[in-house]
Design an enzyme around this catalytic site. Structure first.
Site, PDB file in Angstrom:
ATOM      1  CB  SER A  32      58.080  37.465  35.743  1.00 49.12           C
ATOM      2  OG  SER A  32      56.815  37.043  36.153  1.00 49.12           O
ATOM      3  CG  ASP A  76      47.592  49.958  44.419  1.00 47.16           C
ATOM      4  OD1 ASP A  76      46.816  48.984  44.492  1.00 47.16           O
ATOM      5  OD2 ASP A  76      47.657  50.849  45.285  1.00 47.16           O
ATOM      6  CB  VAL A 132      43.827  45.527  45.286  1.00 45.88           C
ATOM      7  CG1 VAL A 132      42.922  45.304  46.495  1.00 45.88           C
ATOM      8  CG2 VAL A 132      43.710  44.371  44.315  1.00 45.88           C
ATOM      9  CG  ASP A 133      43.203  51.530  45.698  1.00 41.95           C
ATOM     10  OD1 ASP A 133      44.294  51.426  46.272  1.00 41.95           O
ATOM     11  OD2 ASP A 133      43.067  52.076  44.585  1.00 41.95           O
TER      12      ASP A 133
END
Length: 819
Positions: free
Chosen positions: A271, A343, A345-346
């Protein structure tokens, strides 16, 4: 012969009658935009004025009536789209398409978006209040349309019917949007795999925040010609097996990529947004610009509508299926979004007890995995049972890969699944905020996905907040890799409080901009740049150039030129640096001519450019040369979809001794010059085969085209009817007018870009302009199905009317909804 003519005449008449009947049947599915209709549950009549672009302007006596009417309008123009999004989010695609949908269903059932949506809906029902009332009224409006059974043609073609909508369905669609924002599902496993195979020497150039890595491209000087030097092959490194035995997390990355490619709904990509304070504008009030980047699709992502009640007014961009606008403006303020790219997501690998099934070591202690059983209904086949295991970190993904059932369990920790997440509360609060203070309070409620919320108002304020929960991790934990979930040493420390999220509020410079680049470390919790999946800095650097301080006051026309800018100086600099490593005197005259064009190229991507075509193809060929020997074909497919690819090319290109130049499947050690020469030859040969030997035909618009693909348009026989395009379009992967491609070598089809372009001067918000990439309606043959597509491709705009006077002046029809 007379009888033959009669048979022919009868046949033609039958064909004409069939076509006419089909045409009339399709017209019977057209949205109702005039007259009257009873809408059960309304307290008072709702008037809907449709402007000449098919945008509804609703006037209601209360918000619940407005939401009920909005649900009905969404359904009559976007029901198929809404139904498809909830099916994907909830893992119910196989009900519609059979076994072809099983991989998608298993993935989303495992992630648990529907389970999260159910928890969120239950909490919403318990708390009561205006959010619940609005959400319930909205789905009631959808369901009245479904009961009327004037269904879109897609249902006839697929021999299906939609089930009634629920608040859980709406919240599931919100979860699907959050899924589309995160590259972590794919990037972390890929980085971990390469680190294990190739070691830190390779990784320091590949991942810019890798321990010991060099600075980012934004802080480095321009590329310059260098003396050729041999590459270095670190020992011991061998070429990976073309079909390696993948870890569970890598298999997950491959699956996500495969599923994303086939999804019949758009994915989010990036974006732009920027704000200019009134002290710098010609009008004396703030200027606002926003263009969220999402996968192109038919129908379009956004449904525009203006809602007017005695207590609330908003011209909003709605995601069909969700009752609250994600973007919007009114006479007082404007709101926009970009992706924060933090972040969220792990992956955590757990130790498994070999003696006790389902027992794992997690966070330093042995625990039994929980679980749930999912039954997937499959069209024309028996139901499939999926056993989803649940760890403390999140869902275990091993069950998606039967061949890896004995591998160490891997759990996905995704911020969106946190039980404290209340997406509708935050969306409602943001859309109903009335000033800077209440907007910041509303922003603090947002949990996931990570976004940048841009704001400008008539009071002179401009602001941008990073909204969403920022995960705090122990020092030394590299969240780009699969983490150790057994020891407890790499566990997150919680979330930073919202007050520590980065933000700009009325900065002295008078200018704020976001191109999905990271905030300065000084603005982040602990003075550390927030870990994330940020794209290359090309758009951010170009915005910093175009928004540099100047004497002249800024106008909305200036912002339009910026929003449609198609120049990328970084790309030109990179491509020109490669030409310095070629011996032009040994090239044929035609290729020397191409080198001359590149040497004069400033990084512009209009449809008639030759240099853009050549440099883009060269980049794709170089990616093959650098990575195809180090990644399997499946993994290279994943790699091409990561922002990390662009950043890596810049770092590798600056270092003539980078180990990445060497091809691991040959006995010799290749140099940078050899790889550039090889990829150049493949570029010329590939373009010649594709476009012919006349280089004047190698125009950007011939390879860089935009087609808005419908889910049914994947079927070749249906594509001409449901797809919109192709259109030759300017722009490129990393220009401000972001027409994103996947850096492949067989052409440059655009897959994502501006889902809308909006420009607003807060001195005159009623003169705001915007554009929809296709059109407002999702109904085939409707006059507003694709009436904006050519305008969008030509970088044009249309008005977004909000004043009663303008709405009246441009009214095309009026519908009155009655109790």
């Amino acid at each position: 012969m007379v009888w033959l003519r009669r048979i022919l005449l009868v046949s033609v008449l039958l064909v004409l009658l069939t076509v006419a009947g089909s045409w009339l049947w399709l017209l019977g599915r057209a949205p109702q935009r005039e007259g009257e209709r009873v809408l059960t549950g309304l307290q008072k009549p709702v008037d809907v004025q449709f402007d000449v672009w098919g945008i509804p302007h609703l006037t209601a006596s209360n918000e619940a009536d407005a939401m009920r009417a909005l649900g009905y309008l969404h359904a009559q123009e976007r029901l198929w789209q809404m139904d498809l999004m909830r099916r994907v989010a909830q893992g119910r695609l196989a009900e519609l398409v059979g076994e072809a949908g099983l991989k998608t269903d298993k993935l989303f059932r495992t992630l648990g978006i529907r389970a999260a949506a159910t928890r969120q809906a239950e909490a919403l029902i318990r708390q009561g209040g205006p959010v619940r009332e609005a959400a319930q009224a909205y789905v009631a409006g959808i369901n009245q349309y479904i009961r009327e059974q004037r269904l879109p043609v897609e249902y006839a073609l697929t021999r299906s019917k939609p089930a009634p909508f629920t608040v859980v369905d709406s919240l599931s669609i919100a979860g699907l949007m959050a899924y589309g924002f995160s590259q972590g599902f794919q990037e972390d496993p890929m980085v971990s795999q390469l680190a294990a195979r190739l070691g830190p020497t390779y990784m320091k150039e590949l991942v810019y925040d890798w321990p010991g890595a060099q600075t980012t491209p934004a802080t480095k000087p321009p590329l310059k010609p260098t003396v050729a030097s041999p590459a270095v092959r670190p020992d011991p490194v061998t070429a990976p097996d073309p079909q390696p035995a993948a870890s569970v997390s890598v298999a997950m990355a491959r699956l996500v990529t495969e599923v994303n490619q086939s999804l019949p709904v758009p994915q989010l990509q990036g974006s732009n947004s920027w704000l200019i304070a009134g002290k710098l504008s010609a009008s004396g009030k703030p200027l606002f610009a926003n263009d969220p980047h999402i996968g192109f699709h038919a129908p379009a992502v956004w449904y525009e509508a203006q809602i007017r009640t005695p207590d609330w007014q908003m011209y909003g961009h709605f995601l069909p299926g969700i009752p609250f606008p994600l973007l919007g403006h009114n006479g007082h303020h404007a709101v926009g979004l970009t992706m924060w790219e933090n972040d969220e997501v792990d992956y955590y690998q757990l130790a498994q007890d070999p003696a006790v099934p389902g027992r794992v070591k997690e966070r330093g202690r042995w625990v039994q995995l929980g679980g749930r059983v999912e039954t997937i209904v499959v069209r024309d086949a028996a139901p499939v049972t999926l056993h989803v295991q649940l760890a403390l970190h999140g869902p275990v993904v091993n069950s998606l890969f039967p061949a890896m059932k004995d591998s160490p369990p891997v759990a996905v920790n995704w911020t969106y699944l946190d039980p404290r997440n209340r997406p509708f509360d935050s969306l409602y609060a943001i859309s109903h905020a009335t000033d800077l203070k209440s907007m910041e309070l509303a922003a603090s409620q947002h949990w996931s996905p990570g976004l940048n919320l841009s704001y400008a108002d008539e009071d002179g304020n401009i602001a941008m907040w990073a909204i969403g929960r920022q995960t705090l991790r122990p020092l030394g934990v590299n969240s780009h890799q699969v983490l150790d979930g057994s020891s407890g040493k790499q566990e997150p420390l919680g979330f930073a409080p919202f007050v520590q999220n980065p933000r700009y509020v009325n900065p002295p410079s008078g200018i704020i901009y976001s191109a999905n680049h990271p905030y300065p470390a000084a603005l982040s919790a602990g003075g550390i740049t927030v870990a994330g999946y940020y794209p290359a800095m090309d758009r951010a650097l170009r915005l910093s150039q175009l928004l540099a301080p100047r004497e002249a006051a800024w106008t909305l026309q200036d912002l339009q030129r910026i929003q449609t800018d198609v120049r990328n100086p970084v790309a030109a600099n990179l491509c020109q640096s490669w030409t310095h490593q070629l011996d032009g005197t040994r090239l044929p005259p035609t290729e020397q001519q191409l080198l001359g064009l590149i040497g004069r190229w400033q990084g512009d991507y209009p449809v008639n450019s030759l240099a853009a075509t050549v440099c883009d193809r060269w980049k794709g060929e170089l990616v093959n040369s650098l990575f195809a020997d180090k990644l399997s074909a499946e993994d290279l497919l994943v790699w091409r979809r990561l922002f990390l690819l662009d950043k890596s090319l810049y770092g590798i290109s600056r270092n003539p001794q980078s180990p990445w130049w060497d091809h691991l499947r040959t006995p010799a050690v290749e140099t940078r010059d050899q790889q550039l020469q090889h990829s150049w030859k493949r570029t010329v040969a590939g373009l010649t085969a594709q476009l012919g030997p006349d280089i004047q035909q190698w125009r950007w618009g011939k390879v860089h085209t935009l087609t808005h693909e419908h889910g049914l348009g994947k079927v070749p026989a249906l594509a001409p009817f449901f797809n919109v395009g192709p259109f030759p379009v300017a722009g490129a992967r990393d220009t401000i007018d972001n027409q994103y491609t996947r850096m492949e070598t067989g052409g440059a089809p655009v897959v994502s870009g501006p889902s809308t372009r909006r420009l607003i001067d807060m001195a005159e918000p009623e003169a705001a302009v915007g554009i929809n990439p296709i059109g407002q309606s999702g109904i085939l043959l409707d006059e507003h199905h694709h009436d904006q597509a050519a305008l969008f491709a030509a970088q044009q705009y249309r008005p977004m009317w909000i004043s009663s006077r303008d709405v009246e002046a441009h009214q095309a029809s009026q519908l009155r909804l009655l109790p």
